[in-house]
Each structure stands twice: as C-alpha cells, then as structure tokens.
Design a protein around this motif. Sequence first.
Motif, mmCIF file in Angstrom:
data_model
loop_
_atom_site.group_PDB
_atom_site.id
_atom_site.type_symbol
_atom_site.label_atom_id
_atom_site.label_comp_id
_atom_site.label_asym_id
_atom_site.label_seq_id
_atom_site.Cartn_x
_atom_site.Cartn_y
_atom_site.Cartn_z
ATOM 1 N N UNK A 165 -10.486 -2.494 6.137
ATOM 2 C CA UNK A 165 -9.134 -2.840 6.566
ATOM 3 C C UNK A 165 -8.475 -1.735 7.382
ATOM 4 N N UNK A 166 -9.247 -0.774 7.850
ATOM 5 C CA UNK A 166 -8.687 0.373 8.574
ATOM 6 C C UNK A 166 -7.951 -0.069 9.830
ATOM 7 N N UNK A 167 -6.869 0.643 10.111
ATOM 8 C CA UNK A 167 -6.080 0.376 11.314
ATOM 9 C C UNK A 167 -6.238 1.540 12.287
ATOM 10 N N UNK A 188 -6.475 8.148 15.881
ATOM 11 C CA UNK A 188 -6.737 8.441 17.295
ATOM 12 C C UNK A 188 -6.852 9.939 17.545
ATOM 13 N N UNK A 189 -5.956 10.716 16.926
ATOM 14 C CA UNK A 189 -6.019 12.172 17.098
ATOM 15 C C UNK A 189 -7.320 12.739 16.540
ATOM 16 N N UNK A 242 -8.153 23.310 7.944
ATOM 17 C CA UNK A 242 -7.075 24.034 7.292
ATOM 18 C C UNK A 242 -5.733 23.360 7.523
ATOM 19 N N UNK A 243 -5.579 22.725 8.674
ATOM 20 C CA UNK A 243 -4.326 22.046 8.989
ATOM 21 C C UNK A 243 -4.273 20.658 8.386
ATOM 22 N N UNK A 244 -5.388 20.190 7.850
ATOM 23 C CA UNK A 244 -5.426 18.863 7.252
ATOM 24 C C UNK A 244 -5.549 17.747 8.266
ATOM 25 N N UNK A 245 -6.065 18.063 9.450
ATOM 26 C CA UNK A 245 -6.245 17.023 10.465
ATOM 27 C C UNK A 245 -7.707 16.823 10.778
#
Length: 184
Positions: free
Chosen positions: A114-116, A122-123, A181-184
């Motif tokens: 069900x991912x959007x 996108x990032x 480390x930034x959680x991205x």
Amino acid sequence: MIDPSSPWIGERPPPSPFQVALRIAVLASAAAVVGFTRAAAASPLLVLELVIVGLAALCAVMPDSHVGLLVVLLVGVNWVVAVDDATTAWAIGAAASIGLFHLSMSAASVSPAAAAWTPAVRRRWGRRSLTPISAVLPMWLLVNAVVRVEIGGSSVVLAGALAAIAVGGLWAVQTLVRGEDRGV
C-alpha cells in the motif's frame, strides 16, 4: 483488530499505484536493456533476450526474489557475447536501464503493497539513484578516452584507477553514513 468480514483476509491487498508503477518499471527497464543490446549487437541472441524478458516478468511479480541477480548476470553475458564495440553509445542507455532495473526492483521489494509516492520516498530513492545514474556518462567518456589512447599494460594507470575507485567508495560510504545519521 482484523475485521473478519474483510474481503482481504488470507489474501494480499491490491498493490498501490506506486507498486504497480515500480513493477512496470522492472519489466520496462529490462526490455530497454535488451533493446539497447540488440541495437548495439553485431549478432543478437534472440533466445537469450527472450529468457531475460521472461525472467524480468517474474521479477515484476516477485521483486523480493533473487531472480533479479540472474537477470543482471544474463544481461551482462548477452552484452559481452553480442556486442563487439566497447565504446558504442548504446552502452549509455543500457547502463542507465540496468540502473533503473535495480532501483525499481529494490524499491518494489522494500515498499509495502500500500506504499504511496510521498516526498520522503522521492527524496530517499532519488538520492539513492542519483549517484550511480549520474556516473554513467562520465564512465562512458572515460572508457572512450582510454580506448583511444594506447596505454598498454601501464601499472601507473592501474594504480590511478584503483585509487579513484577507493576514493569514490569512501565518499559513497561517508555520504550514506551521514544520510543515516539524519534519518533520511
């Protein structure tokens, strides 16, 4: 709590449009690699091309399997056997298509049904794909330059290439660590 009257009990929910697009990208990118190889090939191998596309269809259905590795291996074998010119411009499209195949397989296998397609997704996936895809053209230009210059078995060139690969690898690792480390 699970609703027992739900029609999806015991079944998988239908995939989101994002998952459908990823799975179409898996099949389309593998077909594109076959097309680029066919365009560059002196003698295309139809049977191997059909096997690659068939296995890519299987990858589209089961992106979390190891069949993708076999597809990439067979694409490489097909390229080495069928294409005589290492400097053909068709290699740019083939390399970018292999990158798209890998990226779409990876995203389809880790994303829930069900991912959007959110800005965060996108990032993250844009960043993961930007470096390898952006390296395709410079690498092709480098191969063209090396092929045109007679360097023979130069140990200086080998040492320089290994150093460049090591620096690139260290840069990639540092970039990934900072991103985590930034959680991205």
